[in-house]
Design an enzyme around this catalytic site. Structure first.
Site, PDB file in Angstrom:
ATOM      1  N   ARG A  57      98.111  53.490 183.840  1.00  0.00           N
ATOM      2  CA  ARG A  57      97.252  54.557 183.131  1.00  0.00           C
ATOM      3  C   ARG A  57      97.043  54.245 181.670  1.00  0.00           C
ATOM      4  O   ARG A  57      98.183  54.542 180.887  1.00  0.00           O
ATOM      5  CB  ARG A  57      97.725  55.838 183.577  1.00  0.00           C
ATOM      6  CG  ARG A  57      96.602  56.781 183.463  1.00  0.00           C
ATOM      7  CD  ARG A  57      97.135  58.097 184.055  1.00  0.00           C
ATOM      8  NE  ARG A  57      97.358  58.299 185.437  1.00  0.00           N
ATOM      9  CZ  ARG A  57      96.552  58.700 186.231  1.00  0.00           C
ATOM     10  NH1 ARG A  57      95.194  58.916 185.933  1.00  0.00           N
ATOM     11  NH2 ARG A  57      96.756  58.590 187.635  1.00  0.00           N
ATOM     12  N   GLU A  80      83.566  52.373 193.948  1.00  0.00           N
ATOM     13  CA  GLU A  80      83.817  53.435 194.851  1.00  0.00           C
ATOM     14  C   GLU A  80      82.771  53.686 195.768  1.00  0.00           C
ATOM     15  O   GLU A  80      81.715  53.317 195.633  1.00  0.00           O
ATOM     16  CB  GLU A  80      83.805  54.670 193.765  1.00  0.00           C
ATOM     17  CG  GLU A  80      84.182  55.956 194.149  1.00  0.00           C
ATOM     18  CD  GLU A  80      85.500  56.293 193.998  1.00  0.00           C
ATOM     19  OE1 GLU A  80      86.413  55.203 193.426  1.00  0.00           O
ATOM     20  OE2 GLU A  80      85.985  57.406 194.262  1.00  0.00           O
ATOM     21  N   PHE A 136      82.477  48.518 189.935  1.00  0.00           N
ATOM     22  CA  PHE A 136      82.675  49.123 188.671  1.00  0.00           C
ATOM     23  C   PHE A 136      83.480  47.783 187.980  1.00  0.00           C
ATOM     24  O   PHE A 136      83.585  47.943 186.540  1.00  0.00           O
ATOM     25  CB  PHE A 136      83.264  50.454 188.234  1.00  0.00           C
ATOM     26  CG  PHE A 136      84.247  50.765 189.068  1.00  0.00           C
ATOM     27  CD1 PHE A 136      85.694  50.298 188.702  1.00  0.00           C
ATOM     28  CD2 PHE A 136      84.285  51.625 190.211  1.00  0.00           C
ATOM     29  CE1 PHE A 136      86.687  50.564 189.461  1.00  0.00           C
ATOM     30  CE2 PHE A 136      85.384  52.091 190.820  1.00  0.00           C
ATOM     31  CZ  PHE A 136      86.705  51.492 190.692  1.00  0.00           C
ATOM     32  N   ARG A 175      88.169  54.770 196.528  1.00  0.00           N
ATOM     33  CA  ARG A 175      88.290  53.598 195.807  1.00  0.00           C
ATOM     34  C   ARG A 175      88.508  52.422 196.692  1.00  0.00           C
ATOM     35  O   ARG A 175      89.193  52.516 197.532  1.00  0.00           O
ATOM     36  CB  ARG A 175      89.401  53.816 195.021  1.00  0.00           C
ATOM     37  CG  ARG A 175      89.507  52.405 193.912  1.00  0.00           C
ATOM     38  CD  ARG A 175      90.672  52.798 192.760  1.00  0.00           C
ATOM     39  NE  ARG A 175      90.682  51.811 191.930  1.00  0.00           N
ATOM     40  CZ  ARG A 175      90.981  51.821 190.527  1.00  0.00           C
ATOM     41  NH1 ARG A 175      91.658  53.233 190.217  1.00  0.00           N
ATOM     42  NH2 ARG A 175      91.128  50.833 189.819  1.00  0.00           N
ATOM     43  N   ARG A 195      92.952  52.844 197.466  1.00  0.00           N
ATOM     44  CA  ARG A 195      93.744  53.239 196.359  1.00  0.00           C
ATOM     45  C   ARG A 195      95.113  52.776 196.491  1.00  0.00           C
ATOM     46  O   ARG A 195      96.015  52.443 195.713  1.00  0.00           O
ATOM     47  CB  ARG A 195      93.449  54.582 196.013  1.00  0.00           C
ATOM     48  CG  ARG A 195      93.784  54.617 194.520  1.00  0.00           C
ATOM     49  CD  ARG A 195      93.617  56.321 194.478  1.00  0.00           C
ATOM     50  NE  ARG A 195      94.026  56.633 193.107  1.00  0.00           N
ATOM     51  CZ  ARG A 195      95.274  56.627 192.544  1.00  0.00           C
ATOM     52  NH1 ARG A 195      96.312  56.377 193.142  1.00  0.00           N
ATOM     53  NH2 ARG A 195      95.451  57.125 191.204  1.00  0.00           N
ATOM     54  N   LYS A 217      81.267  58.700 186.912  1.00  0.00           N
ATOM     55  CA  LYS A 217      82.507  58.848 187.766  1.00  0.00           C
ATOM     56  C   LYS A 217      81.911  59.353 189.280  1.00  0.00           C
ATOM     57  O   LYS A 217      81.682  60.520 189.510  1.00  0.00           O
ATOM     58  CB  LYS A 217      83.372  59.651 187.287  1.00  0.00           C
ATOM     59  CG  LYS A 217      84.764  59.685 187.846  1.00  0.00           C
ATOM     60  CD  LYS A 217      86.001  60.424 187.379  1.00  0.00           C
ATOM     61  CE  LYS A 217      87.243  60.248 187.734  1.00  0.00           C
ATOM     62  NZ  LYS A 217      87.663  60.447 189.060  1.00  0.00           N
TER      63      LYS A 217
HETATM   64  P1  ATP Z   1      91.094  61.381 190.607  1.00  0.00           P
HETATM   65  O1  ATP Z   1      91.556  62.485 191.350  1.00  0.00           O
HETATM   66  O2  ATP Z   1      90.411  61.924 189.153  1.00  0.00           O
HETATM   67  O3  ATP Z   1      90.265  60.388 191.279  1.00  0.00           O
HETATM   68  P2  ATP Z   1      93.102  59.540 190.460  1.00  0.00           P
HETATM   69  O4  ATP Z   1      94.415  59.597 189.821  1.00  0.00           O
HETATM   70  O5  ATP Z   1      92.855  59.108 192.013  1.00  0.00           O
HETATM   71  O6  ATP Z   1      92.416  60.811 189.954  1.00  0.00           O
HETATM   72  P3  ATP Z   1      91.979  58.401 188.193  1.00  0.00           P
HETATM   73  O7  ATP Z   1      92.716  57.690 187.126  1.00  0.00           O
HETATM   74  O8  ATP Z   1      92.265  59.755 187.437  1.00  0.00           O
HETATM   75  O9  ATP Z   1      92.264  58.318 189.406  1.00  0.00           O
HETATM   76  O10 ATP Z   1      90.576  58.261 188.100  1.00  0.00           O
HETATM   77  C1  ATP Z   1      90.126  56.982 188.358  1.00  0.00           C
HETATM   78  C2  ATP Z   1      89.418  57.077 189.747  1.00  0.00           C
HETATM   79  O11 ATP Z   1      88.147  57.505 189.711  1.00  0.00           O
HETATM   80  C3  ATP Z   1      89.670  55.737 190.346  1.00  0.00           C
HETATM   81  O12 ATP Z   1      90.724  55.638 191.159  1.00  0.00           O
HETATM   82  C4  ATP Z   1      88.421  55.765 191.114  1.00  0.00           C
HETATM   83  O13 ATP Z   1      88.613  56.037 192.572  1.00  0.00           O
HETATM   84  C5  ATP Z   1      87.461  56.632 190.524  1.00  0.00           C
HETATM   85  N1  ATP Z   1      86.081  56.356 190.037  1.00  0.00           N
HETATM   86  C6  ATP Z   1      85.146  56.602 190.464  1.00  0.00           C
HETATM   87  N2  ATP Z   1      83.957  56.155 189.687  1.00  0.00           N
HETATM   88  C7  ATP Z   1      84.490  54.964 188.859  1.00  0.00           C
HETATM   89  C8  ATP Z   1      84.060  54.241 187.888  1.00  0.00           C
HETATM   90  N3  ATP Z   1      82.746  53.891 187.571  1.00  0.00           N
HETATM   91  N4  ATP Z   1      85.113  53.365 187.329  1.00  0.00           N
HETATM   92  C9  ATP Z   1      86.183  53.629 187.776  1.00  0.00           C
HETATM   93  N5  ATP Z   1      86.758  54.371 188.582  1.00  0.00           N
HETATM   94  C10 ATP Z   1      86.022  55.219 189.304  1.00  0.00           C
END
Ligand code: ATP
Length: 592
Positions: A416, A302, A342, A257, A272, A252
């Site tokens: 989600r 990412e 990804f 994104r 995003r 991660k």
């Molecule tokens: P966070 O603050 O944890 O990023 P979020 O609400 O923006 O929270 P989450 O659903 O919690 O998003 O986590 C997914 C996020 O992680 C994705 O929006 C992406 O930006 C990021 N990410 C980083 N590496 C990856 C990966 N390998 N696969 C998918 N998402 C990834």
């Protein structure tokens, strides 16, 4: 429909205190529209000109609007200004002045919704020399022939101050009512919306081509897909259990994104929040053309600053410095990005949305040549021990954690789901993760904060099932003085007299605001509380208890979390899950 009639609906919406009545009013409104008016009515009601990825924004200055009101009503500018100061609402100022107007409209022609929308778009895209005068004239011409009520909304729309609070979900239910008389096709409409991220377009397709066209709805190039999101679990064991003993695990990365759309030499990179951010990443756009072995593709990754020499990922605080509109080229040299790809949703004319993840990922890796764009680091884990080890290695490399992915799951747009499960570094003594709260009210500053006229926020989470915002905490710390001023100034513009229809709250802040902004908050723990409505439930003893945050404080790079809409804030369901996980971690820590 005339804009005058639309304004009457808006007046009704402003006085409604229940979400269900809001859906009924919107449903009734949609039924009265012509098919070719639905799209524009949706945009206007949501206070926008187009979906975010088209990047058409008003950017109207208050002064320009004041000039227009003055020109259209014949009242001096000073009078407009003093009324605005008195009410804190330019729309109300315009309405009052229209009631007492000295200038009659040049023509008596009433404007339709489509007329108004077209003029507003023209206003927004007019730029360069003389544009201020041109904009003033356009808005004045609309106000001149308007009724007082109409003038109110004609002014509030370009100032981004419509306070109707109609969210995506309400809109989808109202569209369902328009087409069928009830809410039963909401899910189909939501699916279409998740595939194109354009509510106006979904409404238009439904109105013009009917339900069957919504059922056949497909993704398309340059219409971004609403992103898949990850659930969270605290331990490798729990993740493995959910994944039935085997899953793919990605590193991660903590960067931006990016959803990339490419067709030939045309490339767009969406954030995003699905804004078009291509201009910010000329290096990535170039790499997509040079490095991806595909004529047309939609994929996600990412973007992160990476130091080739030391082989280090740079922290988000560094990467974020690439997020800018000016001086992009210098920063590209100073801080080149890598894109860790990804997932892939489309390739050379074929949608991959329904294909299992392992298929999508396999094809994606085949079309990546290597260079600036690389596949995200990943492995297949067949036991929780393997998963834990990969997690540990990722942390040691300076990454945030991992995301486990169900190898057989389709791409779940806009939701989600447990097909993606994240596990992050844990910080004992604090909640592992931050939460993103919706501001629903604010407090006046007292004591030392009196000079800022701002003392804190009332924060809420989103209950997706109820489509309501449920309060979870007051937030009174973590702000700088500049941020307090920013809160006061920004929130004053969306202040309303009564609790907004989609806010569920027992506590009463000094001022209510329309749910519009999200902030990131860190807390020590989640507790049960009778004060808040988040997850509120009746207990055995008859009392009602919800969830609250202990020691909440504002964190994050920016005051407002601009990449998240209010419906993308932390949900009630997530808070309940986090509460359960917190209990478990505590029990493990105490050895029980
Ligand atoms: P966070 O603050 O944890 O990023 P979020 O609400 O923006 O929270 P989450 O659903 O919690 O998003 O986590 C997914 C996020 O992680 C994705 O929006 C992406 O930006 C990021 N990410 C980083 N590496 C990856 C990966 N390998 N696969 C998918 N998402 C990834």
């Amino acid at each position: 429909m005339l804009f005058r009639e639309l304004s009457e609906y808006y007046e009704k919406l402003e006085s409604i205190s229940s979400r269900l009545s809001m859906i009924d009013v919107m449903g009734e409104l949609f039924k009265r529209l012509r098919p070719n008016e639905v799209k524009n009515a949706i945009y206007i009601t949501q206070g926008v000109l187009a979906p975010p990825f088209e990047g058409i924004e008003f950017g109207m200055a208050e002064k320009t609007v004041e000039d227009s009101i003055s020109e259209a009503t014949g009242h001096p500018k000073e009078k407009v200004e003093s009324l605005y100061r008195k009410h804190g609402d330019m729309g109300v100022a315009a309405m009052e002045l229209k009631k007492d107007t000295k200038v009659r409209g040049i023509s008596s022609k009433e404007h339709t919704i489509n007329d108004v929308y077209e003029i507003m778009v023209k206003m927004a895209i007019t730029s360069g020399q003389g544009s201020k005068e041109a904009k003033t004239k356009m808005l004045a011409s609309l106000i001149a022939t308007a009724t007082p009520l109409e003038a109110k909304y004609l002014v509030k729309y370009p100032l981004d101050e419509l306070r109707l609070g109609v969210g995506d979900s309400t809109m989808l239910e109202a569209l369902s009512i328009m087409a069928t008389g009830h809410r039963k096709i909401k899910d189909k409409l939501e699916r279409a919306y998740n595939l194109c991220s354009d509510l106006g377009y979904v409404g238009e397709v439904l109105a013009e081509k009917g339900e069957s066209a919504i059922e056949r709805f497909k993704i398309g190039l340059f219409k971004p897909i609403r992103p898949a999101l990850a659930e969270r679990l605290p331990t490798a064991d729990e993740i493995m259990e959910k994944m039935h003993g085997e899953c793919s695990v990605d590193q991660k990365y903590d960067g931006f994104r990016c959803q990339v759309h490419k067709s030939g030499k045309k490339v767009k990179i969406y954030s995003r929040r699905l804004e078009d951010t291509t201009e910010m990443y000329p290096d990535l756009a170039q790499a997509v053309i040079g490095e991806m072995k595909a004529d047309s593709i939609i994929f996600e990754g990412e973007a992160l600053a990476y130091n080739e020499d030391t082989r280090e990922f740079l922290p988000f605080q560094e990467t974020i410095r690439r997020k800018r509109k000016h001086g992009v080229e210098e920063k590209v040299q100073e801080m080149p990005l890598h894109l860790f790809a990804f997932d892939m949703m489309y390739l050379d004319g074929e949608s991959y949305m329904e294909e299992p993840y392992k298929e999508r990922r396999g094809r994606l890796e085949k079309v990546i040549k290597g260079g600036v764009i690389r596949p995200a680091g990943s492995t297949i884990a067949k036991s929780s021990k393997e998963l834990q080890q990969f997690f540990q290695e990722s942390i040691e490399e300076g990454l945030e954690g991992i995301i486990a992915k169900d190898m057989n799951a389709p791409y779940v747009a806009g939701a989600r789901k447990f097909s993606w499960i994240k596990m992050k570094r844990s910080y004992r003594g604090e909640l592992e993760d931050t939460v993103d709260l919706v501001i629903v009210g604010y407090y006046l500053g007292r004591g030392m904060r009196a000079e800022f006229k701002f003392g804190g926020l009332l924060g809420a989470v989103y209950n997706k099932k109820r489509d309501m915002f449920e309060t979870i905490s007051r937030i009174g710390s973590g702000f700088t003085e500049a941020q307090m001023r920013e809160f006061k100034q920004t929130l004053d513009k969306i202040k309303v007299d009564n609790r907004p229809a989609r806010v569920d709250s027992i506590v009463k802040p000094d001022f209510w605001v329309i749910p519009k902004y999200v902030v990131t908050v860190k807390a020590d723990e989640i507790t049960k509380s009778p004060m808040h409505t988040c997850g509120r439930e009746k207990q055995e003893d008859g009392s009602e208890v919800g969830y609250a945050l202990r020691f909440p404080r504002l964190v994050g790079e920016e005051t407002f979390r601009k990449d998240k809409s209010v419906e993308e804030a932390t949900t009630t369901k997530e808070i309940i899950e986090m509460y359960g996980q917190q209990k478990k971690v505590r029990m493990e820590d105490s050895g029980s």
